[in-house]
Enzyme design. Structure first.
Site, PDB file in Angstrom:
ATOM      1  N   ILE A 168      14.313 -32.684  22.110  1.00 13.88           N
ATOM      2  CA  ILE A 168      13.695 -32.732  21.876  1.00 13.88           C
ATOM      3  C   ILE A 168      13.068 -31.381  21.865  1.00 13.88           C
ATOM      4  O   ILE A 168      11.934 -31.388  21.404  1.00 13.88           O
ATOM      5  CB  ILE A 168      12.439 -33.286  23.716  1.00 13.88           C
ATOM      6  CG1 ILE A 168      12.994 -31.828  24.170  1.00 13.88           C
ATOM      7  CG2 ILE A 168      13.436 -34.622  23.688  1.00 13.88           C
ATOM      8  CD1 ILE A 168      11.865 -32.531  25.679  1.00 13.88           C
ATOM      9  N   GLY A 169      13.653 -30.627  21.267  1.00 14.36           N
ATOM     10  CA  GLY A 169      13.300 -29.350  20.657  1.00 14.36           C
ATOM     11  C   GLY A 169      13.763 -28.197  20.182  1.00 14.36           C
ATOM     12  O   GLY A 169      15.489 -28.461  20.794  1.00 14.36           O
ATOM     13  N   LYS A 170      13.499 -27.607  19.554  1.00  9.52           N
ATOM     14  CA  LYS A 170      14.602 -26.288  19.370  1.00  9.52           C
ATOM     15  C   LYS A 170      13.945 -25.027  18.746  1.00  9.52           C
ATOM     16  O   LYS A 170      13.415 -25.140  17.649  1.00  9.52           O
ATOM     17  CB  LYS A 170      16.162 -26.687  17.881  1.00  9.52           C
ATOM     18  CG  LYS A 170      16.779 -25.574  17.904  1.00  9.52           C
ATOM     19  CD  LYS A 170      18.046 -26.092  16.984  1.00  9.52           C
ATOM     20  CE  LYS A 170      17.567 -26.676  15.734  1.00  9.52           C
ATOM     21  NZ  LYS A 170      17.781 -25.165  14.728  1.00  9.52           N
ATOM     22  N   GLY A 171      14.386 -23.606  19.220  1.00  6.30           N
ATOM     23  CA  GLY A 171      13.195 -22.516  18.214  1.00  6.30           C
ATOM     24  C   GLY A 171      14.242 -22.118  17.585  1.00  6.30           C
ATOM     25  O   GLY A 171      15.695 -21.774  18.086  1.00  6.30           O
TER      26      GLY A 171
ATOM     27  N   ALA B  26      16.821 -20.874  21.620  1.00  4.02           N
ATOM     28  CA  ALA B  26      17.364 -22.017  23.424  1.00  4.02           C
ATOM     29  C   ALA B  26      17.020 -23.222  22.067  1.00  4.02           C
ATOM     30  O   ALA B  26      15.961 -23.994  21.245  1.00  4.02           O
ATOM     31  CB  ALA B  26      16.355 -21.855  23.730  1.00  4.02           C
ATOM     32  N   ALA B  27      17.586 -24.792  22.980  1.00  2.00           N
ATOM     33  CA  ALA B  27      17.288 -26.082  22.195  1.00  2.00           C
ATOM     34  C   ALA B  27      16.714 -26.712  23.573  1.00  2.00           C
ATOM     35  O   ALA B  27      17.168 -26.039  24.831  1.00  2.00           O
ATOM     36  CB  ALA B  27      18.412 -26.248  21.928  1.00  2.00           C
TER      37      ALA B  27
ATOM     38  N   ASP C  28       3.574 -13.820  22.357  1.00  6.90           N
ATOM     39  CA  ASP C  28       3.948 -15.314  21.398  1.00  6.90           C
ATOM     40  C   ASP C  28       3.604 -15.819  21.668  1.00  6.90           C
ATOM     41  O   ASP C  28       4.334 -16.907  20.824  1.00  6.90           O
ATOM     42  CB  ASP C  28       5.856 -14.757  21.561  1.00  6.90           C
ATOM     43  CG  ASP C  28       6.429 -16.170  20.453  1.00  6.90           C
ATOM     44  OD1 ASP C  28       5.539 -16.275  19.569  1.00  6.90           O
ATOM     45  OD2 ASP C  28       7.374 -17.111  20.569  1.00  6.90           O
TER      46      ASP C  28
END
Length: 576
Positions: free
Chosen positions: A150-153, A156-157, A350
């Protein structure tokens, strides 16, 4: 100079002199007031004004009222013993001005006591997360069923998940405590239909990427300790709590207490990196060699278990336009979250719209939580000042949203970066996105925090309330000394949204009226809380946060800024 003018000038000098000298140390005055007001004992001693005077004014310790009488009697004696009429009038009026301080001190005592009593009541009411699936389990990756990504930066995932150890009834209860029809509609707007329902996957698991931390639990926890800032008291196993967590800056990273606008980490553990859905396509380089021969990652890494939110603030704003009322409450929530972190010695460093998650309360109002603490700075003394003696010291995350004092700092001997108002500045920039504008510090607009001038900031939409526009302009001031703290800015919005009628004037009568309003507001919030559902919405959470953080000086600063804004608007109207 006429006698009337001289008396007026003497009154002004008398008040200003003693306010500047005797009351300059406002923090110490209020601290004395608190200590005496709430001292437990068989008898309550009346606090005398002379106890608050700085030591350099020992001559005036007899009491302000006595001093005023001496000056006034001296003025009358001079009246009959010679001297110019002007000097006699000024001397007499000076004594009268000192006498006025006594009443102001008494008003301050009462206002400070009111704030402290309200704060004491609401600080006892801890924020409790609606998620309660954890008892003594959940410290292993095998305890969870993992769904889609549902997300990735950049480090991290994130995957949706559910706990194997939660009973079906519990899963239904914890899946979405504020889930109603409006919530489902909003989720469909801002989230891909391919994603599984929050009812089936109420949790989110964040898998950190481990490049150089080694594969031992101790090394991983030390290297990634900043991610544990929002961790709950039972997030780590008891034996893991004994590990010294150094963090980036060689100090023990703080664990902030729960707050409705800050993410909560329920479990944190290390485990072998699994081959999760989309791993080979999305982040093959960070996988360990056993999963990808060309991968550069280590075999083990850190996993964080949190609540699963429908979307990020960035995703929501791409599909929806909040009303001015909801937009104001969203800005206020970010300020409350930042203030909560600052009070506990944490700077996020951040803050941006994709590091803020979002859900909806039962009234359809967006609830925001700050997440992703990988770049955070934590300090035991809460000063949030980082020595910047080398270019290798990290300033933080997103360079576009670095406050001017951070972005322009040059490394050197004894150079220190002050982060105490940096996150508040970032909230001001994000506010443009909340109200449907492009962030002025992203490339599309072209302003840079290192060089921009305040007059270059683009105007906000006319439907944004004037007081909210004032707060955003003040938050984006280049000089941090002229910028309000997150607490003062939040107080400004609270007073503007709910206490406008209490802001009749800025004098002592106005502060007394404001104190009365605070007492009424406290009673209303407490009664709603006892009623059940009324205490779970965004509005109730914000009001509790406000009342639990009351400080007389912060409240007075907020009132001053609001009156400044009104005067500026009034002057613009007259000039037009």
């Amino acid at each position: 100079m006429s006698v009337k003018h001289a008396i007026s000038r003497g009154l002004e000098l008398g008040r200003s002199f003693f306010q500047l000298g005797l009351l300059k140390s406002g923090g110490r005055v209020v601290a004395k007031l608190r200590a005496e007001r709430f001292r437990v004992g068989p008898s309550v001693r009346t606090v005398q004004p002379q106890a608050f005077l700085p030591s350099r004014y020992r001559y005036y310790r007899t009491s302000l009222r006595g001093l005023a009488a001496q000056l006034q009697s001296g003025g009358f004696r001079r009246r009959f013993s010679g001297g110019s009429p002007r000097n006699r009038a000024v001397f007499l009026a000076f004594g009268l001005g000192v006498g006025l301080i006594e009443q102001q001190l008494e008003d301050d005592r009462r206002s400070a006591a009111t704030c402290q009593e309200i704060q004491a009541v609401f600080r006892k009411k801890k924020f409790h997360s609606p998620l309660k699936p954890f008892t003594s389990s959940g410290y292993k990756l095998e305890d969870y069923i993992i769904g889609n990504q549902i997300g990735k930066g950049s480090n991290a995932a994130v995957y949706e998940a559910t706990a194997r150890f939660a009973q079906p009834k519990e899963r239904e209860e914890v899946s979405s405590p504020v889930q109603v029809k409006v919530d489902e509609e909003k989720i469909q707007e801002v989230r891909s239909p391919a994603c599984c329902s929050l009812r089936n996957f109420p949790l989110a698991i964040k898998m950190l990427w481990n490049f150089g931390a080694g594969s031992s639990s101790e090394a991983i926890l030390k290297s990634m300790s900043q991610e544990l800032v929002p961790a709950g008291p039972l997030a780590l196993k008891q034996e893991k709590e004994q590990i010294t967590l150094d963090g980036y800056f060689g100090i023990l990273p703080k664990r902030v207490s729960a707050h409705p606008n800050v993410i909560r980490v329920y479990r944190a553990f290390t485990a072998d990196v699994p081959l999760l859905p989309g791993a080979q396509e999305e982040y093959p380089d960070v996988l360990p060699a056993r999963l990808n021969p060309a991968g550069l990652g280590n075999n083990r890494t850190l996993f964080l278990v949190m609540k699963n939110y429908p979307c990020s603030l960035q995703q929501y704003l791409q599909e929806s336009a909040p009303s001015p009322r909801h937009g104001s409450l969203m800005v206020l929530q970010l300020l409350e979250g930042v203030d909560h972190l600052c009070r506990q010695g944490v700077a996020h460093r951040d803050l941006k719209s994709d590091n803020v998650l979002l859900e909806f309360d039962s009234d359809g109002c967006p609830r925001l939580v700050i997440t992703d603490f990988g770049c955070s700075l934590t300090q035991s003394d809460s000063s949030l000042q980082l020595p910047f003696n080398s270019m290798w010291v990290s300033r933080g995350g997103n360079a576009s949203l670095m406050a001017p004092e951070v972005a322009t700092a040059a490394p050197g001997v004894r150079v220190v970066i002050d982060y105490s108002k940096a996150d508040a500045w970032a909230v001001g920039a994000i506010s443009y996105e909340i109200f449907g504008q492009q962030n002025p510090f992203y490339r599309a607009v072209g302003l840079q925090s290192t060089t921009y001038q305040e007059k270059q900031l683009p105007p906000l939409p006319s439907e944004v309330p004037a007081d909210v526009q004032l707060v955003i302009r003040l938050l984006l001031r280049r000089n941090p000394d002229k910028r309000p703290s997150a607490r003062v800015a939040a107080n400004m919005l609270h007073l503007s949204i709910w206490g406008r009628r209490a802001l009749a004037s800025q004098d002592s009568a106005g502060m007394r009226k404001l104190a009365d309003w605070l007492l009424c507001q406290s009673a209303v919030v407490l009664l709603k809380g006892f009623g059940g559902s009324g205490g779970n919405g965004v509005k109730a959470e914000l009001q509790r946060s406000f009342l639990s953080s009351l400080e007389l000086e912060d409240l007075r600063a907020a009132v001053g800024f609001l009156f400044y804004g009104r005067e500026q608007r009034h002057a613009c109207i007259l000039s037009a």
